[in-house]
Design a protein around this motif. Structure first.
Motif, PDB file in Angstrom:
ATOM      1  N   PHE A 175      61.615 -11.876  49.624  1.00  0.00           N
ATOM      2  CA  PHE A 175      61.865 -12.890  50.636  1.00  0.00           C
ATOM      3  C   PHE A 175      60.574 -13.171  51.398  1.00  0.00           C
ATOM      4  O   PHE A 175      60.161 -14.323  51.550  1.00  0.00           O
ATOM      5  N   LEU A 179      58.121 -16.546  51.151  1.00  0.00           N
ATOM      6  CA  LEU A 179      57.699 -17.230  52.367  1.00  0.00           C
ATOM      7  C   LEU A 179      56.178 -17.371  52.383  1.00  0.00           C
ATOM      8  O   LEU A 179      55.633 -18.431  52.706  1.00  0.00           O
ATOM      9  N   LEU A 182      55.057 -19.977  49.860  1.00  0.00           N
ATOM     10  CA  LEU A 182      55.323 -21.337  50.333  1.00  0.00           C
ATOM     11  C   LEU A 182      54.345 -21.730  51.441  1.00  0.00           C
ATOM     12  O   LEU A 182      53.842 -22.855  51.478  1.00  0.00           O
ATOM     13  N   THR A 186      51.585 -24.802  51.499  1.00  0.00           N
ATOM     14  CA  THR A 186      51.407 -25.855  52.500  1.00  0.00           C
ATOM     15  C   THR A 186      49.969 -25.871  53.013  1.00  0.00           C
ATOM     16  O   THR A 186      49.467 -26.918  53.385  1.00  0.00           O
TER      17      THR A 186
ATOM     18  N   PHE B 436      60.033 -26.603  52.520  1.00  0.00           N
ATOM     19  CA  PHE B 436      59.264 -25.749  53.427  1.00  0.00           C
ATOM     20  C   PHE B 436      58.178 -26.506  54.203  1.00  0.00           C
ATOM     21  O   PHE B 436      58.096 -26.376  55.415  1.00  0.00           O
ATOM     22  N   MET B 444      63.081 -21.764  56.179  1.00  0.00           N
ATOM     23  CA  MET B 444      62.954 -20.338  56.453  1.00  0.00           C
ATOM     24  C   MET B 444      64.322 -19.702  56.691  1.00  0.00           C
ATOM     25  O   MET B 444      64.621 -18.639  56.156  1.00  0.00           O
ATOM     26  N   LEU B 447      66.199 -19.265  53.551  1.00  0.00           N
ATOM     27  CA  LEU B 447      65.730 -18.195  52.666  1.00  0.00           C
ATOM     28  C   LEU B 447      66.531 -16.910  52.887  1.00  0.00           C
ATOM     29  O   LEU B 447      66.706 -16.111  51.980  1.00  0.00           O
ATOM     30  N   ILE B 448      67.018 -16.728  54.126  1.00  0.00           N
ATOM     31  CA  ILE B 448      67.877 -15.562  54.392  1.00  0.00           C
ATOM     32  C   ILE B 448      69.073 -15.590  53.452  1.00  0.00           C
ATOM     33  O   ILE B 448      69.497 -14.572  52.929  1.00  0.00           O
TER      34      ILE B 448
END
Lengths: 606, 531
Positions: A175, A179, A182, A186, B436, B444, B447-448
């Motif tokens: 997870f 993140l 991603l 960006t 995103f 975000m 994503l959980i």
């Protein structure tokens, strides 16, 4: 065709063939699986020998979308990946062959080899990836193979639970990694490892640190670092060769490899480096302290794996990419050896894993004993075995960069020698503690001992001449300039072994002498600092509460109040409207006619 | 103009239904074969249409016949990249659902007739371009499903079917009213024309005229903006219930759990997509300003669907209910992608590319969820037929007696979980990759959901297949050839799309860009939709 494609896809083909065709013929399945990885090993050696003429194959375009952004499916051939190819296919081959003996007679024999081949494919995919998406894909695939193999004996609830735990804990790390990927996208607008280095400079330092830390989360999960380390000891529920291959030599090292692969991201960020170094250091020390209390031979090795992975991560955090990879390599040799040795013992004793039920085994299993001893000495870092060279590089790096972590490293090294000595003395020396088990014990067949010997040789010579670091960094790798410091460090494992021999030389199962000495601390260690208990509490109380909250909300708030309320209103409206329903057909026709006229009037006349 | 292929696709099952009706009630085999063959004719035609389909060609296979001149209603059909995938999905899943009921004994004739009618409705919704008959098809989809649940459902079928019916009906009423207003203002029901009028501002102007008329007649004061907003939310509600978006989802667990296997398959795989498709075809093109203005609450609802849907699934002990809640969760990803694709984010680099990823991901997610949810519901049915229980804690260790079943369930589970290499990953990844940069907070939070999704799916797998075998199930037979065939077809798509998703994305990309272009105020893109 570039041979790396063959290296990568042969195991996948093997997995598919076994699943679809050869399920029924067990030996054929094993042969297919072993052939695939041996082919990979031979080809990897071939690539290795052609140094200087390497070529990464033309990447395939996996996904193309508007604006010309492409997700490639590529294969990187460079020093880092070639080293890993050799480790994965070399150690992997030994473990595949060993498995034929170890898993003989198991009803799921073919399934086992299919999963093993699937794992090999996924692991090689990580090694060869040339971009973040590809590495993430294979990252998840090794997670699945690991899930399947930990839960291989699915009828055992503990095995099923451990498989699930491994997957989910890793998912939490992923997870963060996702993140980070991603966020990196960006900021930089590319996933490619080749294009990223030049774009990293443009990213603000704070953001880059955050990205590095998030991507590091993936490594924390996969390489089982604190606080996501809890899955690895439980993963020992899988067959022992799986523990050797996946949960010691290769997959858990994938986190370290990934960090080395994306070193360009991490090295510029001081904050991320500090975080990484300390997470590694804490893991190394914590796991070593737990290991001194464990009685299950596989769990001792599992905590030692955690601890060694901590060294590697710490090394990355101290900017030591090459030492980290060096230790990864030697660790793969001696830890696979130790696990396979433990497997040989477990196999001989009919699935007895408690060291206190062993004892005196050196007489019965000479090959296993000698190779296990070599593995132990290598792990403890005794000259001239491989672990000495790689561990010293890390420790000397720490001495230069961070005194506190150096102390952590030295204490860990002492504990390593101590708990490995404890395991060895209790399992192989002394009087047999369990007569029945002892009489059953026998040396394993050649198909199992040959891989042990092979890995033992590698464990001995793996560090000689510091070949691995020179290979990784042909120019400018400073070899042991201060070799005397390294030899001084030899006192540490010597002390560890000495203490272990003194305490456990002739210990009986009834008296665990250290237990009384440590008192309450022993309990904390034996219960692994209560991580599992805390997590279980969180899962039960937080996750469980949120879930039942959602369920309750659905059932009561939405159903009763919302929908019930709606039904009430509808009922009321129905009653009101019923007044209009006179049952008089003319009245209906009249209302209908008026309505229609209004609409037509509006449409036509307006 | 060639053969009216879309009409043929839509009405082949209708002809089949008529033939079935003419057959005697006892002719079970004949009924089943006629139903399957007529359904498969649609499938073959859909594949032919796919072969001739040009993703860059905007609306295609257009059929336009003057139907009710007085109301300015045309029979207007056409498909583009937004609907082609859905037509294919319908053509794929319906025959499989029929096949799942091949052993049906009671009420065979009615069951298969209803199913064929259902298929007509579904094809009709995905091909219609005029609100008038689109709405008829939309409601046609409702009635057979109501009876399928009510007659062949499980214990609480009466409650569940009524709830399903009322919910969906209530949802469509608001939508009907909204379109009545639109019609009064523009005298048009045509989606293409309405979309153009909305883009050019003509729709708002026409509504303004209508409002002044109403004000003149009633003497009360109206505001066009408010009216449009009310119309938007009314339409939104109609589709939100269908999708379903949290908190309008409470009909779904009941309906899914109680429906017969094939009904659940079609309900999850296709009927839910009618709601999402409604957003793509109707809500976004006709109410673009309102969508943008209300984006934050819309995104919040999408996130809530993802996260709360997953947590609610975690609390279930009913196998089928768990899978049902996973639909709320998975449709949440699709809605996230769709709303992200229309968000106003001028600061983002290459924003069109990001939005294209999000929207293509959402469209692919629709297809993927169709595959994986159909598979999961089918597999629930398979095990229910053998054990007559849906309680997860009553299973256990089934892998020992049903190894093939466990394999198929495992792969379907991982497809739903979004494991790379299988279809689910590609859609979800693209949604996140696109969403995103555009709406980081929503991505975000969602994503959980990915973590929680994994938790409940693995827990399900563990409870059904692992652990010691419950002795009650020691004699269960593994999947039959027919059952394995259904699973194999679906798995083929899971692997196919997972390994090489490009063809699916190529199918939708141009249409997605067109839709995004509308929101990026590129008039040139708007025009390309005109056939």
């Amino acid at each position: 065709m570039n041979p790396v494609w063959l290296i990568l896809f042969a195991p996948l083909g093997a997995a598919a063939v076994i699943t679809l065709v050869t399920q029924r013929w067990k030996m054929l399945s094993a042969f297919v699986s072993c052939a695939a990885i041996l082919l990979g090993f031979v080809l990897s050696v071939g690539i290795f020998l052609q140094q200087g003429q390497w070529q990464s194959p033309e990447p395939l375009r996996w996904l193309v979308l508007e604006g010309g952004w492409v997700i490639e499916f590529g294969a990187t051939v460079d020093r880092l990946s070639v080293l890993m190819l050799l480790v994965v296919t070399g150690v992997g081959s030994a473990i595949h062959i060993y498995s034929i003996g170890y898993m003989r007679g198991d009803p799921g024999f073919s399934r086992y080899f299919a999963c093993l081949s699937l794992f090999t494919f996924s692991m090689l995919g990580i090694v060869l990836s040339n971009n973040f998406i590809q590495i993430f894909i294979f990252w998840e695939l090794v997670g699945v193979s690991s899930y399947l193999l930990i839960g291989y004996w699915f009828e055992r609830p503990s095995a099923a639970e451990a498989g699930k735990k491994a997957f989910l804990v890793n998912r939490i790390g992923d997870f963060g990694m996702m993140l980070g990927i991603l966020l990196l996208w960006t900021e930089a607008g590319t996933f490619s490892f080749a294009e990223l280095p030049e774009r990293v400079a443009a990213i603000p330092a704070g953001t880059l640190g955050l990205i590095s830390a998030l991507i590091f989360c993936g490594a924390v999960g996969k390489s089982a670092q604190v606080p996501l380390h809890v899955w690895l000891p439980d993963a020992m529920e899988g067959p022992t060769p799986v523990s050797a291959l996946i949960h010691a030599a290769t997959m858990v090292a994938a986190g370290v490899y990934m960090l080395c692969r994306v070193a360009f991201l991490i090295l510029p960020s001081e904050t991320a480096l500090t975080l990484i170094a300390w997470v590694g250091g804490v893991t190394a020390l914590m796991a070593a302290t737990i290991a001194i209390t464990q009685n299950d031979i596989k769990r001792i090795l599992a905590y030692s794996t955690l601890s060694q992975l901590g060294y590697m991560i710490m090394s990355v955090g101290l900017t030591g990419i090459t030492p980290a990879m060096f230790h990864l390599t030697t660790h793969a040799f001696f830890k696979a050896l130790l696990f396979l040795g433990a497997g040989s013992v477990i196999h001989a004793l009919h699935h007895e894993q408690d060291i206190w039920k062993m004892g005196g085994l050196w007489r019965k299993m000479p090959v296993t004993f000698v190779t296990f001893l070599i593995g132990t000495l290598a792990l403890a870092g005794v000259w001239p075995l491989s672990g000495f060279y790689s561990k010293d590089e890390i420790l000397l790096l720490a001495l230069k960069e961070n005194m506190a972590l150096f102390v952590v490293g030295v204490v860990t090294a002492f504990l390593t020698a101590y708990y490995m000595g404890r395991g060895c003395f209790v399992a192989f020396f002394g009087r047999p503690r369990d007569r029945h088990a002892y009489e059953h014990a026998h040396e394993s067949p050649l198909v199992m001992t040959a891989p042990l010997v092979f890995l033992a040789i590698l464990s001995v010579i793996g560090g000689w001449g510091s070949y691995v670091p020179h290979f990784l960094q042909p120019e400018g790798h400073g070899a042991h300039h201060e070799a005397w410091k390294g030899f001084l460090l030899l006192l540490v494992p010597a002390a560890g072994f000495g203490v272990a021999a003194w305490i456990y030389g002739r210990a009986e199962p009834s008296d665990e002498p250290v237990k009384a000495a440590l008192g309450r601390l022993w309990n904390v260690l034996e219960n692994k600092y209560y991580f599992d208990e805390v997590y279980l509490w969180i899962v039960r109380n937080v996750q469980g509460a949120v879930a039942s909250g959602c369920e309750l909300f659905d059932r009561w708030a939405l159903q009763r109040l919302g929908v019930g309320g709606l039904a009430g209103v509808t009922g009321l409206a129905g009653k009101t409207l019923r007044l209009l329903q006179t049952g008089n057909v003319q009245a209906y026709a009249f209302v209908f006619g008026v309505g229609l006229t209004v609409i037509i009037f509006y449409v036509v006349v307006r | 103009m060639n053969a009216p292929i879309l009409s043929l696709i839509t009405f082949a099952p209708f002809v089949g239904a008529l033939v079935v009706l003419a057959l005697p009630k006892e002719a079970d085999r004949a009924i089943k074969w006629v139903a399957l063959v007529s359904s498969l004719i649609s499938s073959v035609l859909a594949v032919i249409a796919l072969a001739q389909f040009d993703p860059a060609g905007g609306l295609q296979f257009v059929e336009r016949v003057r139907w009710i001149p007085a109301l300015n209603v045309d029979y207007h059909l056409g498909v583009d990249g937004l609907s082609m995938g859905m037509v294919l999905l319908t053509a794929l899943i319906t025959p499989l659902a029929l096949l799942a009921h091949w052993k049906l004994i009671e009420g065979v004739k009615l069951f298969f007739v209803l199913f064929l009618f259902l298929q007509v409705g579904m094809f009709g919704v995905f091909t219609a371009l005029n609100f008038f008959h689109w709405f008829i098809f939309w409601e046609i989809g409702l009635i057979p499903m109501f009876f399928l649940i009510r007659i062949w459902g499980a214990e609480e079928r009466h409650y569940a079917s009524l709830k399903f019916f009322l919910y969906t009906l209530a949802g469509s009423l608001g939508m009907l009213l909204a379109f009545a207003f639109i019609y009064l203002a523009t005298e048009n029901f045509d989606f293409v024309a309405l979309q153009q009028q909305a883009a050019s501002g003509e729709l708002r102007r026409a509504l303004g005229v209508l409002v002044t008329d109403i004000e003149r007649v009633t003497g009360s004061e109206w505001d066009v903006g408010t009216l449009l907003n009310v119309m938007f939310w009314a339409t939104f509600l109609g589709f939100a219930i269908k999708v379903p978006i949290w908190p309008f989802h409470t009909w779904l667990p009941d309906a899914h759990t109680q429906a017969p296997t094939g009904g659940s398959m079609v309900l999850a795989a296709i009927l839910l997509k009618m709601g999402v498709y409604g957003f793509l075809r109707i809500v976004l093109p006709i109410f673009p300003d309102q969508v943008v203005a209300n984006l934050t609450p819309l995104l919040l609802l999408a996130v809530a669907s993802v996260v709360l849907g997953a947590f609610a699934a975690l609390a279930q002990n009913d196998f089928k209910r768990l899978v049902a809640y996973s639909s709320v969760n998975h449709m949440g990803y699709a809605m996230l992608g769709i709303f992200a694709a229309v968000a106003f984010a001028p600061d983002v680099k290459d924003v069109v590319n990001e939005k294209a990823a999000a929207l293509n991901g959402a469209i692919l997610q629709m297809f993927n969820h169709g595959i994986s949810s159909a598979a999961l519901f089918f597999l629930v049915g398979v095990v229910y037929e053998r054990t007559h229980t849906r309680q997860l804690d009553e299973y256990g260790g089934l892998r020992k007696v049903l190894p093939i079943y466990a394999g198929v369930l495992g792969i379907s589970m991982f497809s739903s979980l979004g494991l790379p290499g299988l279809n689910g990953f590609v859609g979800e990844f693209l949604v996140f990759k696109g969403a995103f940069p555009v709406v980081p907070w929503a991505a975000m939070l969602s994503l959980i959901g990915l973590v929680v999704t994994a938790v409940f799916l693995l827990q399900m797998m563990q409870k059904v297949c692992f652990g010691p075998l419950n002795p009650r199930w020691a004699e269960l037979p593994d999947m039959t050839g027919r059952e394995l065939f259904i699973g194999a077809v679906l798995m083929l798509f899971m692997f196919g799309i997972g390994i090489y998703p490009q063809p699916m994305l190529a199918l939708s990309n141009d249409a997605a860009l067109w839709l995004i272009g509308m929101f990026e105020q590129r008039p040139d893109a708007v025009l390309t939709m005109v056939p």
